[in-house]
Structures are given as C-alpha cells and as structure tokens.
Motif scaffolding. Structure first.
Motif, mmCIF file in Angstrom:
data_model
loop_
_atom_site.group_PDB
_atom_site.id
_atom_site.type_symbol
_atom_site.label_atom_id
_atom_site.label_comp_id
_atom_site.label_asym_id
_atom_site.label_seq_id
_atom_site.Cartn_x
_atom_site.Cartn_y
_atom_site.Cartn_z
ATOM 1 N N UNK A 117 0.827 -1.205 0.000
ATOM 2 C CA UNK A 117 0.000 0.000 0.000
ATOM 3 C C UNK A 117 0.859 1.252 0.000
ATOM 4 N N UNK A 118 1.860 1.282 0.885
ATOM 5 C CA UNK A 118 2.700 2.477 1.023
ATOM 6 C C UNK A 118 3.505 2.714 -0.253
ATOM 7 N N UNK A 119 4.166 1.653 -0.751
ATOM 8 C CA UNK A 119 4.994 1.835 -1.945
ATOM 9 C C UNK A 119 4.148 2.229 -3.155
ATOM 10 N N UNK A 120 2.934 1.754 -3.237
ATOM 11 C CA UNK A 120 2.065 2.129 -4.352
ATOM 12 C C UNK A 120 1.753 3.626 -4.332
ATOM 13 N N UNK A 121 1.401 4.136 -3.113
ATOM 14 C CA UNK A 121 1.092 5.567 -3.015
ATOM 15 C C UNK A 121 2.329 6.430 -3.287
ATOM 16 N N UNK A 122 3.490 6.000 -2.825
ATOM 17 C CA UNK A 122 4.724 6.774 -3.041
ATOM 18 C C UNK A 122 5.086 6.800 -4.518
ATOM 19 N N UNK A 123 4.982 5.664 -5.186
ATOM 20 C CA UNK A 123 5.356 5.599 -6.597
ATOM 21 C C UNK A 123 4.393 6.422 -7.469
ATOM 22 N N UNK A 124 3.121 6.483 -7.080
ATOM 23 C CA UNK A 124 2.182 7.316 -7.831
ATOM 24 C C UNK A 124 2.623 8.782 -7.821
ATOM 25 N N UNK A 125 3.060 9.260 -6.663
ATOM 26 C CA UNK A 125 3.495 10.650 -6.558
ATOM 27 C C UNK A 125 4.802 10.878 -7.313
ATOM 28 N N UNK A 126 5.730 9.927 -7.208
ATOM 29 C CA UNK A 126 7.020 10.069 -7.904
ATOM 30 C C UNK A 126 6.815 10.028 -9.417
ATOM 31 N N UNK A 127 5.855 9.232 -9.877
ATOM 32 C CA UNK A 127 5.632 9.102 -11.316
ATOM 33 C C UNK A 127 5.185 10.441 -11.922
ATOM 34 N N UNK A 128 4.323 11.163 -11.222
ATOM 35 C CA UNK A 128 3.860 12.454 -11.721
ATOM 36 C C UNK A 128 4.996 13.486 -11.778
ATOM 37 N N UNK A 130 8.405 12.820 -12.054
ATOM 38 C CA UNK A 130 9.422 12.463 -13.043
ATOM 39 C C UNK A 130 8.943 12.700 -14.469
ATOM 40 N N UNK A 131 7.636 12.644 -14.712
ATOM 41 C CA UNK A 131 7.118 12.859 -16.067
ATOM 42 C C UNK A 131 7.322 14.293 -16.546
ATOM 43 N N UNK A 132 7.737 15.180 -15.659
ATOM 44 C CA UNK A 132 7.965 16.574 -16.036
ATOM 45 C C UNK A 132 9.398 16.843 -16.476
ATOM 46 N N UNK A 133 10.302 15.866 -16.379
ATOM 47 C CA UNK A 133 11.718 16.083 -16.654
ATOM 48 C C UNK A 133 12.200 15.145 -17.752
ATOM 49 N N UNK A 134 13.073 15.660 -18.649
ATOM 50 C CA UNK A 134 13.684 14.778 -19.649
ATOM 51 C C UNK A 134 14.720 13.881 -18.990
ATOM 52 N N UNK A 142 15.442 14.027 -9.396
ATOM 53 C CA UNK A 142 15.698 13.495 -8.053
ATOM 54 C C UNK A 142 15.487 14.561 -6.992
ATOM 55 N N UNK A 143 15.982 15.777 -7.256
ATOM 56 C CA UNK A 143 15.825 16.865 -6.290
ATOM 57 C C UNK A 143 14.344 17.189 -6.089
ATOM 58 N N UNK A 144 13.561 17.203 -7.160
ATOM 59 C CA UNK A 144 12.137 17.514 -7.045
ATOM 60 C C UNK A 144 11.401 16.443 -6.246
ATOM 61 N N UNK A 145 11.754 15.174 -6.437
ATOM 62 C CA UNK A 145 11.111 14.088 -5.687
ATOM 63 C C UNK A 145 11.401 14.227 -4.202
ATOM 64 N N UNK A 146 12.633 14.417 -3.829
ATOM 65 C CA UNK A 146 12.999 14.494 -2.411
ATOM 66 C C UNK A 146 12.375 15.704 -1.743
ATOM 67 N N UNK A 147 12.278 16.838 -2.496
ATOM 68 C CA UNK A 147 11.647 18.017 -1.900
ATOM 69 C C UNK A 147 10.151 17.779 -1.661
ATOM 70 N N UNK A 148 9.512 16.998 -2.502
ATOM 71 C CA UNK A 148 8.075 16.766 -2.327
ATOM 72 C C UNK A 148 7.771 15.934 -1.087
ATOM 73 N N UNK A 166 13.339 9.009 0.565
ATOM 74 C CA UNK A 166 14.571 9.522 -0.057
ATOM 75 C C UNK A 166 14.835 8.701 -1.300
ATOM 76 N N UNK A 167 14.871 9.402 -2.479
ATOM 77 C CA UNK A 167 15.077 8.724 -3.754
ATOM 78 C C UNK A 167 16.484 8.991 -4.259
ATOM 79 N N UNK A 168 17.056 8.000 -4.885
ATOM 80 C CA UNK A 168 18.341 8.113 -5.561
ATOM 81 C C UNK A 168 18.137 7.600 -6.981
ATOM 82 N N UNK A 169 17.916 8.586 -7.927
ATOM 83 C CA UNK A 169 17.546 8.227 -9.280
ATOM 84 C C UNK A 169 18.765 8.168 -10.197
ATOM 85 N N UNK A 170 18.624 7.418 -11.270
ATOM 86 C CA UNK A 170 19.666 7.289 -12.286
ATOM 87 C C UNK A 170 19.000 6.865 -13.580
#
Length: 658
Positions: A117-128, A130-134, A142-148, A166-170
């Motif tokens: 349940x928790x990971x599903x809700x977190x990934x929904x927010x992260x998906x929105x 990340x879709x704003x960045x190339x 990554x900075x935008x996700x952690x600030x949110x 805390x996300x560490x994207x690549x």
C-alpha cells in the motif's frame, strides 16, 4: 520491493467471560470490532475489561503494531517514465512509515499488504514528478522528488503516515549512452556559442580599428586641403607639388600645364577680338570721339583680363556704358583691375571746370539735359534720323532714357536723370534723342554661393545679444574687406524665436550693419525657420540664375542656444529633401547650452557638419560660432574666386563633433 514483511496487526477472538486482562506491549495499540462489524477504539489502545466485552458486544481484538517501519526498494524498469515517454528513470527509494490511525488501518482491512500500500502511493506521486523532466535532467528530477517528501505524507483513509522518502535516481544502462550523447551535444553547442561571441567581438574590434584609421586619414586629408586652400596657389604650383611627389609622371604633368596655357591664350584671343568689336561698335555709332579713342586705346592694350571695355565704363563718371551680362568670366591666373586702379576715361566732350554737384578738378561734369525735340513724322527722313545708331549691345536690365546735351560745358543741375554725353554731331546734323540705355552695373560673377544664417534669439541667449551684434558686424566687415570674395557670396541672416525675423535680406554683402533683433520669445521655433527657408530657397536660386549667375547649392549655418521645441523635425526633413526641393541646402548645426548632441546631429545634413560646444560659457561659444561662419564664408568665397568651388566649413574653437 522488499520480500514479505511482518504483519502489522494480529486478530484474536474476544473471550467474553474471561476474568483477567491480557496485557499488551508498549508498541501495540488495541482496537476491537463488534458482532455487526464496527471497529471500536476504547481510547489510547486500552484493553477491554469484562464489562466492555459483555456490554458492547466485542467480538475480535486487534493488536496493531504502531512502531516505525523502514523499507528499501529498487525502482523497476518502466515504472518512472521521463518526459520523452521513451526513457525510464531507475535507482533506489528508501521509505519510512508507521500506523498513525490503528482503527482506520483495521477498517481498511490490509494487515498483510501495508508495505505494498505504502509503496504504491509513493510511486504514484514520484511518477507524476518524473514525467515533467527529460532523461538528461535526472538530477533535477531526483531533487524535485525528495523536496516533495520533506513534509510527511498522510494517508488518512488507510491510517498510515509516510514520514520519510529519499530517492536516488539514475538512468538505466539502456539509456545511458543517449544521455551522454545529449550532454556532449549541449556542451558542443555551448562551446560553439562562446566561439561565435569571440569571433563577433574580434570582428567588431577590427571594424573599430579600421574606422579609427579611416577617420585619421580623412582628418589628414582635410588638413591638407585646408593648407592648400590657405596658400592661395594656382594650377602651376599644384602641378609642381604633384611632380615633386610623383617624378615619374612629370612629362604628363607638364604637358597638361602646356595645354592649359594654350587654352587660356586662345580664350584671351577671343576676348580681345570681342573687345575690339565692341570698340568698333562705339566708334561706328559715334559714342566715342577721336580724342576719347586715343585715351581708350592704351588701356585696351594694357589690360589682359578680358574686361577692358567694362573696366573703362565702370571707371567713367558720371557717364557709363550700357550695363549687360558679363560675357567674360574671370579666368584663374589673370589679373583683375580693382576700381581704384582702373583709369578714368571720360566719354563725350571735355570740360575744364566742374559744374555744380561735382568736386572741383573733376575731368567732366555732365550738363543738364535740354528739352527733348519733338519727334519727326514717321515718313520724314533727315539728318536726325540718320544719326541714330542702327543697333545696340545686348542688355539684361531695363533701359534708362539717355539725352544728348545741346550745350557742352553747361553748369545746370545734373542730378535730375542719368545722361551720357556723346560726340557733337557733324555739320549739318541736328541733335536728336538717343536710344534708351540701361544704368551702369558691374558684370555678374560666374559662381555665387547663397549663405543663410539662423541664430537663436530667444531668452536662452538674451544676455549675450552684444556678442551676437559684434559677431554679425565682424562677419560683414571682414567679408566686405575682400571685394573679390564678397562678389561671390549672397548672405541672409535670420533671428529665430517665437517668430522668424529677417535681420539681413539675401543679397551681396554690404557695409551697413543692422541692429540685432530683441528677444522675441522663451524658445526658438526652428520649425518656423526651416519652413521659411523652404519657401524662400528655390525662388532665391531662380532669381540669381536669372541674373546670369551659376548658383552653388545653398548652405545654412544655424545656432541653437537651448533645446528647441519638438516642431522642427518635419520642416527640416522637407528642407533637406532634394526630391521635394532640388535646391535643398547643406545644413551646418552648432549647439550651445542645454542642447543635446542628438538634436544637433539630426539637424545637420552630414555628421561632420554637427558641432557641440564643450564650453559652459555661452558667450565664448557664441563668439566661436560667428568666427566659424566668417572664416567658412571667406574660405568658400576664395575657392569660387580661384575657380575651384568647394564648400569649406571651419571647425569652431571650443566645439567638438556632436
């Protein structure tokens, strides 16, 4: 995601008749559900006693673990899409959460799926987010996700609080090469932009250096021209200078000089022939006696400038030959006799004593005109009719009545009308009225330069009116002291204030100095001044041409004492438009006081005709303006006298180019 995690609550049936309480650990929060399915929180996670169990109909007990939970998960491929929708973000996410509302959590009914349940809700927010960045901006994503997730994420319906994320994207291996290529292209674009900027700056510097070289070359050329114009040299001297600098072209230069001299001699021969024909005309028509002819002949042979007859006529007093267009333009290198040096040759019978109205010792005083004889009938022929000349020289001015004197040597008043005494008629010939002859006039010069001077007479320069009067006086005096130069100039002066006032009308430079106009307004309306010139210039040029002159393009010298009203731009454009006004003048502008260089440059017709005073002393600037106008007028007139017409504008002292 992590594998299976411990359950977050345990459900046990409630024993209604149990007498003892079942204790709970500190991290356990107890809630109950009734027979009809309602979830009850007894407050603070309290364990129900017998009374509560029986009285409320409790059926199940739920021991909920409210301690913090940590989860560390890997982002699966295809989960976080970039803005291109063809690339994925990868990496890891660390999540911390706990049960904040045990009753809501039990009611939601996912005791074993809390982590999902928790990971599903977190990934929904992260998906929105990340879709704003190339894909190339993985760091920004990554900075935008952690600030949110800086503030806790409350899942109120589920009764869960995510207190840490805390996300560490690549980028994954599949898309890493693309990101590198994009970054390399961006770096190359930045380098190319820097190189372009450097090239543009280098080109601008080269143009500026070339402009400085060209400016110095023009200044050197101008000074060389000024030096030559001040030396008053002729073609022969110029050729000598040329030969000294170019010895290889000496033969060509001397050949040109010889051809010039041959052409000059040919012109002089033609003039001499014309002079003799005019003399023959005077003798044939008995306008010269034998004694007068003996006086005239030596002067005809002594003068060589092609103006013999006109010089003799201008020097004779009070009589004169008929005025007419000058057929003999001044040729450079010739000697022109001044009025003072020309001999006085009297036409008509000689008188031994002066009559009234003339100084004692004058060679001849014209007698008073006798009454005109009645004209003979048209069909009568007699000596009088035969004595009238058959032809006369061409004339450009209206003729004046000329009468023959009946008694030479008469002492009657001679001021009544201009008369020309002629030789007495032969015996048997009666005295008759002579044909009309125009008044004496000096022959026109070949070239004339109209000059218009516009001076600010508003309150801005009111305290310096005496300096303006002095400048005008010096201009008229110095130009008038050079008769050869003055003959080539036509001068007009205007005062510009609320209205336009004509101080000196357009004409030859005279000795009379008019009074400087008083202050006529708070500002100078140069729009009215330009409009007045637009109405005058073309007519003035046409008038001068009708008088036989070759008219050079007019020049306007204008002085601004302060910033003028904004009504001048349109009239100035019309005045300088050679299509609307073929005789449109050159405009030389001088700025004093509060005038701006932009205004001065806009009024002038050329950049090197715009001068801005660098001196705060308006009186000194006004004097420098008049000195520049005087020197420019004299220098331009000298070029006309030499036959090499050039508009010469002298830089005023204390001014700089606007």
């Amino acid at each position: 995601m992590n594998p299976q995690a411990p359950e977050l609550f345990v459900r046990t049936p409630v024993q209604q008749l149990a007498l003892s309480k079942v204790e709970k650990p500190p991290h356990i929060y107890v809630v109950y559900s009734t027979v009809d399915g309602h979830v009850i929180d007894l407050g603070g996670g309290r364990v129900a006693g017998v009374t509560d169990r029986v009285g409320r109909g409790l059926k199940y007990r739920y021991d909920v673990d409210v301690s913090p939970r940590e989860a560390h998960m890997r982002v699966n491929p295809g989960t976080l899409k970039s803005s291109e929708q063809v690339f994925d973000f990868g990496g890891f996410v660390h999540i911390g959460f706990r049960i904040s509302d045990p009753a809501a959590f039990v009611r939601y009914g996912q005791p074993a799926g809390a982590h999902s349940l928790v990971t599903s809700r977190v990934m929904e927010k992260m998906r929105m987010i990340c879709a704003q960045y190339p894909i190339t901006r993985v760091g920004d994503a990554e900075l935008a996700v952690n600030r949110s997730f800086e503030q806790p994420l409350e899942l109120r319906m589920e009764g869960v609080t995510v207190y840490r994320c805390v996300a560490s994207l690549s980028v994954d291996d599949q898309h890493g090469e693309h990101a590198k290529a994009v970054r390399a292209a961006e770096q190359q674009a930045v380098l190319a932009q820097h190189a372009h900027t450097a090239n543009v700056q280098s080109a601008a510097a080269s143009v500026e250096v070339q402009s400085i070289h060209d400016s110095h070359a023009r200044e050197s050329q101008r000074k060389l021209v000024e030096t030559f114009s001040g030396m008053n040299i002729d073609e022969s001297q110029l050729l000598k200078i040329f030969v000294a600098q170019n010895p290889a072209n000496a033969a060509t230069a001397w050949q040109l000089l010889a051809e010039r001299d041959a052409a000059r001699h040919q012109r002089e021969d033609i003039r001499n022939e014309v002079s003799l024909r005019v003399l023959q005309f005077l003798v044939d028509n008995k306008l010269l006696t034998r004694g007068q002819l003996q006086q005239v002949l030596p002067h005809l042979t002594a003068l060589d400038d092609g103006r013999q007859l006109w010089a003799v006529a201008a020097a004779s007093a009070p009589a004169a030959l008929p005025a007419g267009p000058d057929p003999y333009p001044t040729i450079e290198g010739s000697v022109q006799a001044t009025p003072a040096a020309r001999p006085s040759v009297v036409l008509g019978p000689q008188a031994q004593s002066a009559g009234p109205g003339g100084p004692a010792g004058s060679p001849y005083s014209a007698p008073a005109p006798a009454p005109m004889a009645a004209p003979a009938p048209a069909n009568s022929a007699g000596p009088a009719a035969q004595a009238r000349p058959a032809t006369r020289p061409p004339m450009s001015t209206a003729p004046m009545q000329m009468r023959l004197p009946q008694q030479p040597g008469s002492t009657a008043d001679t001021a009544a009308s201009p008369v020309i005494p002629v030789a007495p008629p032969d015996q048997g010939t009666a005295a008759v009225a002579a044909p009309p002859v125009p008044a004496p006039a000096a022959p026109p010069t070949a070239d004339v330069q109209p000059i218009y001077v516009l001076v600010d007479t508003s309150t801005a320069l009111a305290p310096w009116a005496p300096q303006a009067q002095g400048g005008l006086t010096d201009l008229l005096r110095e130009v008038g002291a050079r008769p050869d130069v003055a003959a080539t100039l036509r001068l007009a002066v205007f005062g510009i204030a609320d209205t336009v006032r004509e101080v000196v009308p357009l004409g030859p430079v005279g000795a009379a100095v008019p009074a400087w106009p008083p202050v006529a307004g708070a500002s100078a309306s140069f729009g009215s001044g330009f409009g007045e010139l637009f109405r005058r210039v073309q007519g003035d040029v046409a008038t001068l041409k009708s008088q036989g002159h070759s008219v050079k393009r007019p020049v306007v010298f204008l002085l601004l004492g302060a910033e003028p009203p904004a009504d001048w731009s349109g009239p100035r454009t019309r005045l300088a438009d050679r299509q609307a006004l073929p005789a449109g003048p050159n405009i030389v502008a001088y700025g004093l006081g509060g005038t701006t260089p932009v205004t001065v440059r806009a009024m002038a017709t050329r950049p090197d005709f715009a001068f801005q005073s660098a001196d705060a002393d308006l009186g000194a600037g006004l004097a420098a303006f008049w000195r520049s106008v005087t020197e420019s007028a004299i220098s331009t007139g000298e070029t006309l006298v030499r036959g090499t017409p050039t508009l010469s504008v002298r830089d005023p002292e204390g001014f700089q180019r606007a």
